[in-house]
Enzyme design. Structure first.
Site, mmCIF file in Angstrom:
data_model
loop_
_atom_site.group_PDB
_atom_site.id
_atom_site.type_symbol
_atom_site.label_atom_id
_atom_site.label_comp_id
_atom_site.label_asym_id
_atom_site.label_seq_id
_atom_site.Cartn_x
_atom_site.Cartn_y
_atom_site.Cartn_z
ATOM 1 N N ILE A 16 0.993 -1.190 0.222
ATOM 2 C CA ILE A 16 0.108 -0.054 -0.106
ATOM 3 C C ILE A 16 0.817 1.320 -0.024
ATOM 4 O O ILE A 16 1.559 1.594 0.971
ATOM 5 C CB ILE A 16 -1.059 0.017 1.132
ATOM 6 C CG1 ILE A 16 -1.724 -1.367 1.373
ATOM 7 C CG2 ILE A 16 -1.674 1.280 1.074
ATOM 8 C CD1 ILE A 16 -2.598 -1.652 -0.071
ATOM 9 N N GLU A 30 -0.957 -1.315 -10.246
ATOM 10 C CA GLU A 30 -1.958 -0.739 -10.791
ATOM 11 C C GLU A 30 -2.355 -1.649 -11.962
ATOM 12 O O GLU A 30 -3.061 -1.122 -13.002
ATOM 13 C CB GLU A 30 -2.115 0.790 -10.846
ATOM 14 C CG GLU A 30 -1.927 1.528 -9.478
ATOM 15 C CD GLU A 30 -2.308 3.046 -9.553
ATOM 16 O OE1 GLU A 30 -3.267 3.177 -10.267
ATOM 17 O OE2 GLU A 30 -1.644 3.857 -9.069
ATOM 18 N N ARG A 69 29.834 11.246 -25.557
ATOM 19 C CA ARG A 69 31.012 10.013 -25.296
ATOM 20 C C ARG A 69 31.661 9.730 -26.459
ATOM 21 O O ARG A 69 30.977 9.526 -27.570
ATOM 22 C CB ARG A 69 29.989 9.128 -24.576
ATOM 23 C CG ARG A 69 30.905 7.652 -24.769
ATOM 24 C CD ARG A 69 32.021 7.476 -23.725
ATOM 25 N NE ARG A 69 32.519 6.235 -23.520
ATOM 26 C CZ ARG A 69 33.496 6.153 -22.728
ATOM 27 N NH1 ARG A 69 33.964 6.895 -22.247
ATOM 28 N NH2 ARG A 69 33.841 4.648 -22.591
ATOM 29 N N GLU A 114 -0.160 -8.314 -17.596
ATOM 30 C CA GLU A 114 -1.019 -9.408 -18.171
ATOM 31 C C GLU A 114 -2.533 -9.207 -18.073
ATOM 32 O O GLU A 114 -3.414 -9.103 -18.897
ATOM 33 C CB GLU A 114 -0.831 -10.548 -17.526
ATOM 34 C CG GLU A 114 0.621 -11.113 -17.644
ATOM 35 C CD GLU A 114 2.024 -10.533 -17.051
ATOM 36 O OE1 GLU A 114 1.673 -9.642 -16.290
ATOM 37 O OE2 GLU A 114 2.993 -10.531 -17.830
#
Lengths: 405, 250
Positions: A159, A385, A290, A389
């Site tokens: 929670i 939430e 870089r 799936e």
């Protein structure tokens, strides 16, 4: 992207303000908060007065009186810099406050929403249990009718704000299961676990709010990501809840929290997209400075094509997100689009952050750069939430139903 | 207390920018605009003064095309009470031309204080504030880092190299603001909502003659690449020799 189709000038102003807040107040602390897993109290105290903890609620209830789009913009922008901040706003606003705004009586709204919308206290939502995750029908927490009150027993897990929050909507069985009928929502309250800190800062605790006897926070989870957001067990032990705290209709709790979760999916899509964009921005800048083999690594197709893919998919995710948000804002059905946005953006966040770490090479695997944190933060977007799936189930049910009609 | 704050909309100079085709101005494509840094501090200073005095009004003023209204609305979102847009197709480079328009607007406005940022972050001229003060016949204190108002007089501090100067002045006055007075607040969401309903007046800018023009803007030449002269303690004598003879910093 300026998204003129969705955004008006006011949305751009909100975005600008949140960007500046994220740059000046969130970016400098995100790394340390992640390392120590300390809750972001200082910034909660700053976000309240800016209106960020009550974006879509009416001004008469203490909110900022803005629209849904503005709310998702806030989540999106915060998550570009730190997912924990975005998640804190999301869990507080949608899970913690919206059930009371949407399903509460006028008295309940007037009592609780101003405290939440102003950011005076934090809120949360207690649905998940050890035996009831994606299948909320497995809810085992009980609420026994004792005449003028209910007695609640059970345990809620994972929670958000169970520790730092004070106002929660929780679900419990008022008649025996299994199945969806007989689940009822209740408003329960407790003290923040960080009372000293709250008193020093002047937020997070409302002395005047009566607290539910028998409600307490359990142990704090030590998480892979979202580390400065507060996640704990929420325990109800013979918790005495007056009948006036029933939220919505007795036995109809399930219908209501499905609505809350639908809206929450757009929020998690916004958080996910923000994480993806944050990581992409870091990778883009790094690849252009870089140098290997005498030139910027962005000059190599192996890198530039990855950046091109990231940018394209982020653009697609942006349209899915703001399309779902626009549907909700305009009162149109959005269940399927919210699930699609959540599914796509959360998996996108995982893909993009993984690629971003790869672009950074060995440096990306260290905490000297934020992309490893973003990668850890991204993973739970595919879980929280509603897992990926479950999103696929929601989408599949919708498209198959349209075939049958 | 009635305070005017003059603000300029400027490009964010931290972003990459290009010089436009004519070589006399920045290429506006891709530039992001915002309130000039020190002007933001000036708005903050004005708001704090009114807040601490319990009453008064902060009026923000800007010159330029319609786009400056966006900048004015940001200041309204921060808490300014109303805005005046002095409409001009472009902002002249000559500070006197701008100061003339501002003085024409502000002179009879009954302002106790007119605040400016100590300089615009794009042109960095530091001229408009003092010139406007001169045109209005008001005292002017520049680049202040602290400001108190009491009994119709102002006290201001200026940071000098290694010292602080405190000065006093009668009101009304023009003051240009350095960043010491407090970081500009962000517009809150309620502020953004409220700004939509605040008055924003548009008038033509009565610009003065512009006697200065930009001839050319050029980027500095590329820095020559660095040179590795050796490693470890062995390289120190050569390093010192080069610092003395070539770089001439020792």
């Amino acid at each position: 992207m300026d998204l003129p189709f969705y955004f008006g000038e006011e949305h751009l102003q909100v975005r600008e303000m949140v960007r500046e807040f994220a740059r000046t107040e969130v970016a400098p602390v995100a790394k340390d908060l992640d390392r120590t897993s300390e809750f972001l109290w200082d910034n909660v105290a700053k976000m309240g007065p800016l209106g960020l903890l009550g974006v879509p609620w009416p001004e008469e209830l203490g909110g900022a009186g803005m629209d849904q789009l503005s709310y998702y913009i806030v989540l999106h922008e915060l998550a570009k810099v730190d997912a924990s901040h975005a998640l804190t706003v999301s869990a507080h606003t949608n899970l913690g406050t919206s059930p009371i705004v949407d399903f509460g009586t006028q008295a309940q709204r007037e009592r609780y929403v101003p405290l939440l919308a102003s950011g005076k206290v934090l809120g949360g939502f207690g649905l998940t249990e050890p035996g009831a995750g994606s299948d909320a029908g497995g809810t085992a927490t009980t609420a026994v009718d004792k005449g003028d009150h209910y007695v609640l027993n059970g345990s809620k897990v994972f929670i958000t704000h169970a520790g730092v929050g004070e106002i929660f909507s929780v679900t419990a069985r008022t008649s025996p299961g299994p199945g969806h009928r007989g689940i009822t929502s209740f408003i329960v309250t407790k003290d923040s676990v960080d009372l000293d800190r709250c008193r020093t800062l002047g937020v997070g605790h409302a002395e005047e709010l009566p607290k539910t006897k028998g409600l307490r926070a359990g142990k704090k989870e030590d998480k892979m990501g979202w580390r400065s957001s507060d996640t704990r067990e929420l325990i109800l032990e013979d918790a005495i809840v007056p009948k006036e705290n029933v939220l919505g209709t007795v036995g109809e709790g399930f219908v209501n929290f499905l609505k809350t979760l639908d809206a929450g999916r757009i929020g998690i899509a916004a958080v996910s997209l923000g994480i993806a964009e944050g990581a992409y921005g870091e990778a883009l800048r790094y690849a252009s400075v870089r140098k290997q083999f005498g030139q910027a690594i962005a000059n190599f197709q192996g890198i530039s094509f990855q950046l091109a893919d990231m940018a394209t998919e982020i653009q697609a995710g942006t349209h899915l997100l703001y399309h779902a948000a626009w549907l909700k804002q305009n009162g149109k059905p959005f269940k399927q689009e919210a699930a699609m946005a959540k599914l796509y953006c959360s998996e996108l966040a995982m893909r993009v952050t993984t690629k971003a770490v790869q672009v950074f090479g060995g440096y990306g695997y260290t905490t000297d750069y934020p992309v490893e944190r973003m990668m850890r933060d991204a993973k739970v977007c595919e879980i929280g939430e509603g897992t990926s799936e479950i999103q696929r189930i929601v989408i599949a049910r919708n498209i198959l139903a349209s075939l049958e009609a | 207390m009635k305070i005017a704050v003059c603000i300029k909309r400027v490009p964010d100079m931290d972003l990459r920018f290009a010089i436009g085709a004519g070589g006399k101005a920045l290429d506006p494509v891709g530039l992001k605009f915002d309130i000039a840094d020190f002007d933001g501090y000036a708005v903050e200073a004005g708001l704090r003064l009114v807040e601490s005095h319990g009453s008064g009004e902060v009026v923000v003023v800007s010159i330029g095309p319609t786009a400056v209204q966006e900048t004015l609305r940001k200041a309204l979102g921060m808490g300014a009470h109303r805005a005046i847009h002095l409409d001009a197709a472009e902002v002249p480079f000559d500070g006197m031309s701008i100061a003339t328009a501002l003085a024409a607007e502000l002179k009879e406005g009954g302002y106790d204080l007119v605040l400016f940022g100590r300089m615009a972050t794009d042109s960095a001229n530091q001229t408009v504030g003092p010139m406007a003060a001169h045109l209005m016949g008001l005292p002017c204190v520049t680049a202040i880092s602290k400001l108190d108002i009491a009994n119709g007089r102002g006290t201001a501090e200026r940071q000098l190299e290694g010292a602080t100067e405190t000065m006093e002045f009668p009101m009304p006055a023009v003051v240009t603001i350095d960043e010491g007075l407090g970081r500009p607040r962000l517009p809150s969401l309620k502020g953004i909502m409220a700004a939509k309903k605040k008055p924003l007046e548009v008038k033509p800018a009565q610009l003065g003659a512009a006697n200065l023009t930009v001839d050319v803007i050029a980027f500095p030449p590329d820095r020559p690449p660095g040179r590795i002269i050796g490693e470890g303690a062995d390289a120190v004598p050569e390093l010192i020799r080069l610092l003395q003879t070539e770089a001439k910093v020792l």
